[in-house]
Design an enzyme around this catalytic site. Structure first.
Site, PDB file in Angstrom:
ATOM      1  N   HIS A 263       1.784   0.237 -30.536  1.00  0.00           N
ATOM      2  CA  HIS A 263       0.770   0.640 -31.829  1.00  0.00           C
ATOM      3  C   HIS A 263       0.215   1.977 -31.717  1.00  0.00           C
ATOM      4  CE1 HIS A 263      -1.398  -0.090 -35.513  1.00  0.00           C
ATOM      5  NE2 HIS A 263      -2.506  -0.908 -35.054  1.00  0.00           N
ATOM      6  N   HIS A 309       9.726   1.306 -36.783  1.00  0.00           N
ATOM      7  CA  HIS A 309       8.556   0.867 -37.478  1.00  0.00           C
ATOM      8  C   HIS A 309       8.938  -0.664 -37.650  1.00  0.00           C
ATOM      9  CE1 HIS A 309       4.963   0.565 -39.964  1.00  0.00           C
ATOM     10  NE2 HIS A 309       4.647   1.261 -39.267  1.00  0.00           N
ATOM     11  N   ARG A 318       3.889  10.185 -43.125  1.00  0.00           N
ATOM     12  CA  ARG A 318       2.817  10.959 -42.241  1.00  0.00           C
ATOM     13  C   ARG A 318       3.454  11.859 -41.463  1.00  0.00           C
ATOM     14  NH1 ARG A 318       0.112   5.301 -40.271  1.00  0.00           N
ATOM     15  NH2 ARG A 318       2.442   5.149 -39.932  1.00  0.00           N
ATOM     16  N   ASP A 364       3.436   8.621 -35.045  1.00  0.00           N
ATOM     17  CA  ASP A 364       2.986   8.939 -33.976  1.00  0.00           C
ATOM     18  C   ASP A 364       3.989  10.088 -32.946  1.00  0.00           C
ATOM     19  OD1 ASP A 364       0.662   7.604 -33.571  1.00  0.00           O
ATOM     20  OD2 ASP A 364       1.963   5.718 -33.619  1.00  0.00           O
TER      21      ASP A 364
HETATM   22  N1  HAX Z   1      13.136   2.457 -28.887  1.00  0.00           N
HETATM   23  C1  HAX Z   1      13.622   1.343 -28.159  1.00  0.00           C
HETATM   24  N2  HAX Z   1      13.813   0.354 -28.636  1.00  0.00           N
HETATM   25  C2  HAX Z   1      13.453   0.098 -30.085  1.00  0.00           C
HETATM   26  C3  HAX Z   1      12.586   1.026 -30.788  1.00  0.00           C
HETATM   27  C4  HAX Z   1      12.540   2.277 -29.954  1.00  0.00           C
HETATM   28  N3  HAX Z   1      11.778   3.329 -30.767  1.00  0.00           N
HETATM   29  N4  HAX Z   1      12.383   0.462 -31.862  1.00  0.00           N
HETATM   30  C5  HAX Z   1      12.818  -0.893 -31.927  1.00  0.00           C
HETATM   31  N5  HAX Z   1      13.262  -1.093 -30.744  1.00  0.00           N
HETATM   32  C6  HAX Z   1      13.767  -2.444 -30.390  1.00  0.00           C
HETATM   33  C7  HAX Z   1      12.716  -3.444 -29.994  1.00  0.00           C
HETATM   34  O1  HAX Z   1      11.923  -2.939 -28.965  1.00  0.00           O
HETATM   35  C8  HAX Z   1      13.473  -4.692 -30.232  1.00  0.00           C
HETATM   36  O2  HAX Z   1      13.952  -4.946 -28.952  1.00  0.00           O
HETATM   37  P1  HAX Z   1      13.814  -6.317 -28.392  1.00  0.00           P
HETATM   38  O3  HAX Z   1      14.567  -7.269 -29.415  1.00  0.00           O
HETATM   39  O4  HAX Z   1      14.853  -6.331 -27.186  1.00  0.00           O
HETATM   40  O5  HAX Z   1      12.619  -6.756 -28.421  1.00  0.00           O
HETATM   41  C9  HAX Z   1      14.486  -4.248 -31.211  1.00  0.00           C
HETATM   42  O6  HAX Z   1      14.669  -2.885 -31.258  1.00  0.00           O
HETATM   43  C10 HAX Z   1      14.107  -4.801 -32.694  1.00  0.00           C
HETATM   44  O7  HAX Z   1      12.984  -4.224 -33.155  1.00  0.00           O
HETATM   45  P2  HAX Z   1      12.738  -3.773 -34.633  1.00  0.00           P
HETATM   46  O8  HAX Z   1      12.777  -4.942 -35.282  1.00  0.00           O
HETATM   47  O9  HAX Z   1      13.491  -2.656 -34.913  1.00  0.00           O
HETATM   48  O10 HAX Z   1      11.151  -3.382 -34.573  1.00  0.00           O
HETATM   49  P3  HAX Z   1       9.812  -4.232 -34.643  1.00  0.00           P
HETATM   50  O11 HAX Z   1       9.421  -4.612 -35.947  1.00  0.00           O
HETATM   51  O12 HAX Z   1       9.951  -5.392 -33.541  1.00  0.00           O
HETATM   52  O13 HAX Z   1       8.790  -2.953 -33.533  1.00  0.00           O
HETATM   53  C11 HAX Z   1       7.789  -1.172 -33.187  1.00  0.00           C
HETATM   54  C12 HAX Z   1       8.259  -2.205 -34.217  1.00  0.00           C
HETATM   55  C13 HAX Z   1       7.040   0.103 -33.844  1.00  0.00           C
HETATM   56  C14 HAX Z   1       6.970  -1.898 -32.190  1.00  0.00           C
HETATM   57  C15 HAX Z   1       9.179  -0.744 -32.305  1.00  0.00           C
HETATM   58  O14 HAX Z   1       9.882   0.203 -33.285  1.00  0.00           O
HETATM   59  C16 HAX Z   1       8.752   0.271 -31.212  1.00  0.00           C
HETATM   60  O15 HAX Z   1       8.424  -0.215 -30.121  1.00  0.00           O
HETATM   61  N6  HAX Z   1       8.863   1.531 -31.523  1.00  0.00           N
HETATM   62  C17 HAX Z   1       8.275   2.539 -30.185  1.00  0.00           C
HETATM   63  C18 HAX Z   1       6.818   2.500 -30.229  1.00  0.00           C
HETATM   64  C19 HAX Z   1       6.144   3.130 -31.408  1.00  0.00           C
HETATM   65  O16 HAX Z   1       6.605   4.108 -31.912  1.00  0.00           O
HETATM   66  N7  HAX Z   1       4.982   2.696 -31.908  1.00  0.00           N
HETATM   67  C20 HAX Z   1       4.325   3.111 -32.981  1.00  0.00           C
HETATM   68  C21 HAX Z   1       4.605   2.476 -34.237  1.00  0.00           C
HETATM   69  C22 HAX Z   1       3.596   2.898 -35.499  1.00  0.00           C
HETATM   70  C23 HAX Z   1       2.237   2.510 -35.187  1.00  0.00           C
HETATM   71  O17 HAX Z   1       1.934   1.346 -35.243  1.00  0.00           O
HETATM   72  N8  HAX Z   1       1.657   3.200 -35.011  1.00  0.00           N
HETATM   73  O18 HAX Z   1       0.158   3.294 -34.825  1.00  0.00           O
END
Ligand code: HAX
Length: 425
Positions: A263, A309, A318, A364
């Site tokens: 997050h 996301h 953003r 971010d």
């Molecule tokens: N890098 C690598 N793997 C990623 C990824 C990334 N940037 N984005 C998603 N995935 C992976 C997930 O880890 C998940 O893997 P598993 O099934 O093995 O657990 C898979 O792809 C499916 O995920 P998704 O359906 O695309 O995304 P989610 O809704 O589960 O998760 C997240 C959303 C934001 C948590 C995810 O995209 C992520 O971890 N991104 C990187 C961290 C990040 O930038 N977080 C900030 C998000 C914005 C925010 O809240 N800011 O505060």
């Protein structure tokens, strides 16, 4: 009574009546279904929460009270707070009145500085910041009035009072955490500016000879203010608040969620990742090198921070706003250029990973490089900036929820065996 409070006293009863009539008429209409995959998958896409301050359509990004973010980037955070709460932007008199209200409440109790000073020197800035919010709980107007038997329709006013007291103090607390944690010297006493973000910049004590850093911080505090109700920080805070815990408890609880790397902490992680690439390749990496490093990150089981996301399926507006700022004010900065190059490379890589739903940058992905440019290089601090801004949305959501009289949150859980039985039926 402040103009904002007066305005809310006018608008809330009509909104409450409208919601009451709406639910009375359509209360039994089905709005969502839940599959087993969703139950085990973080409830992604399940509609079951209400948030009137903002919404995030996957193909548009943040919309605050019906206004798309791209039309709000020139506003200041106080205007955004007014908008979140009332659904309208304030006029000049109203803005000034809100600024004055915050200015009058900005004095931080001495014990907050004592608590921060007593924490281990290597505490995470978010732990320091959230502890400072929580330690002020004894000041809560809501908790005091609740103990005295306050009536239910007065809950929002007491929550509003807590919100103003907290929001007014966050810049000073955030600035002190920065100075203390990173050895930048004594606390800076705020000057007489009524402008909330200007005051924050002044107390941080970073040089800002031509005011560009202040512009960035105003934009930063504006862009991070709210992101509907289902994200970890908003949802956890709203859940805590629904138990009638006061805003000090609810906000610090939500911000603890913001401190997670999936997050809000992603902004610190993201700049770290960008700087790592520069170190590894001895300067600005090429597109090819970035592609290789992205694959290396993915293959080592890590996420690429700042990308993906849970809701969005486009480049986060953003991020677009930060990119536009960077192009205007630091187009040839090497770290910013790397961020741009990452943006030109990483989505193509992520698109090749089938399980990833959204390959695009989120908020971010770019903000850290801009802060770094102006000398705010301690990236473990970045989530504190995010928190100061997000406090606006969390507080607004809490005030609205209290005004609408929403009940305690209590979804139903089942054990796996219970779901197995359900599926067989
Ligand atoms: N890098 C690598 N793997 C990623 C990824 C990334 N940037 N984005 C998603 N995935 C992976 C997930 O880890 C998940 O893997 P598993 O099934 O093995 O657990 C898979 O792809 C499916 O995920 P998704 O359906 O695309 O995304 P989610 O809704 O589960 O998760 C997240 C959303 C934001 C948590 C995810 O995209 C992520 O971890 N991104 C990187 C961290 C990040 O930038 N977080 C900030 C998000 C914005 C925010 O809240 N800011 O505060």
């Amino acid at each position: 009574m402040s103009l904002l409070k007066q305005k809310l006293a006018q608008v809330f009863p009509a909104q409450k009546a409208e919601i009451g009539a709406f639910v009375k008429e359509y209360g039994d209409t089905q709005v969502s279904t839940v599959t087993l995959k969703q139950a085990y998958g973080g409830m992604r896409g399940v509609k079951g929460l209400v948030c009137d301050t903002s919404e995030v359509p996957p193909d548009k990004g943040l919309i605050i009270r019906g206004i798309e973010l791209k039309h709000l980037t020139e506003k200041c955070p106080e205007e955004i707070l007014w908008l979140l709460l009332t659904g309208e932007l304030p006029n000049e008199t109203e803005l000034l009145d809100l600024r004055k209200e915050l200015f009058d409440a900005r004095e931080v109790p001495q014990y907050v500085w004592d608590v921060i000073n007593a924490m281990p020197a290597d505490s995470h800035p978010m732990a320091m910041f959230n502890t400072a919010v929580l330690v002020m709980q004894k000041e809560s107007v809501f908790a005091k009035k609740y103990a005295e038997g306050m009536k239910k329709d007065e809950y929002w006013e007491a929550t509003y009072d807590d919100a103003i007291q907290i929001i007014a103090k966050l810049p000073a607390i955030g600035a002190y955490v920065y100075r203390k944690r990173f050895g930048h010297g004594e606390r800076i006493i705020p000057n007489d500016t009524l402008d909330w973000s200007n005051s924050y910049v002044q107390m941080l004590g970073l040089p800002d000879p031509n005011g560009d850093f202040t512009k960035l911080m105003t934009l930063y505090l504006n862009l991070h203010c709210d992101h509907e109700g289902g994200n970890v920080s908003a949802y956890s805070s709203a859940t805590i608040s629904s138990a009638l815990s006061d805003l000090y408890y609810a906000l610090s609880g939500g911000l603890n969620g913001l401190a997670g790397p999936l997050h809000g902490l992603a902004n610190q992680e993201c700049l770290g990742w960008v700087l790592e690439t520069r170190e590894k390749f001895g300067g600005a990496p090429t597109h090819e090198q970035l592609k290789d490093y992205a694959w290396e990150t993915l293959n080592s089981g890590k996420v690429i921070p700042g990308y993906g996301h849970a809701v969005l399926r486009i480049t986060d507006p953003r991020f677009d706003a930060f990119l536009a700022f960077g192009k205007k004010y630091m187009g040839d900065d090497p770290v910013f250029l790397t961020v741009q190059r990452v943006f030109e490379t990483v989505p193509d890589v992520l698109r090749q990973v089938q399980k990833i739903s959204d390959p695009w940058p989120n908020v971010d992905a770019g903000s850290g490089a801009l802060l770094y440019h102006y000398g705010l290089t301690e990236f473990s601090y970045y989530t504190v900036l995010f928190s100061i801004s997000r406090a606006l949305g969390i507080a607004a959501q809490a005030i609205v929820a209290r005004a609408m009289g929403y009940p305690i949150t209590r979804p139903k859980s089942l054990p796996t065996k219970g779901y197995m039985k359900l599926v067989q039926q």
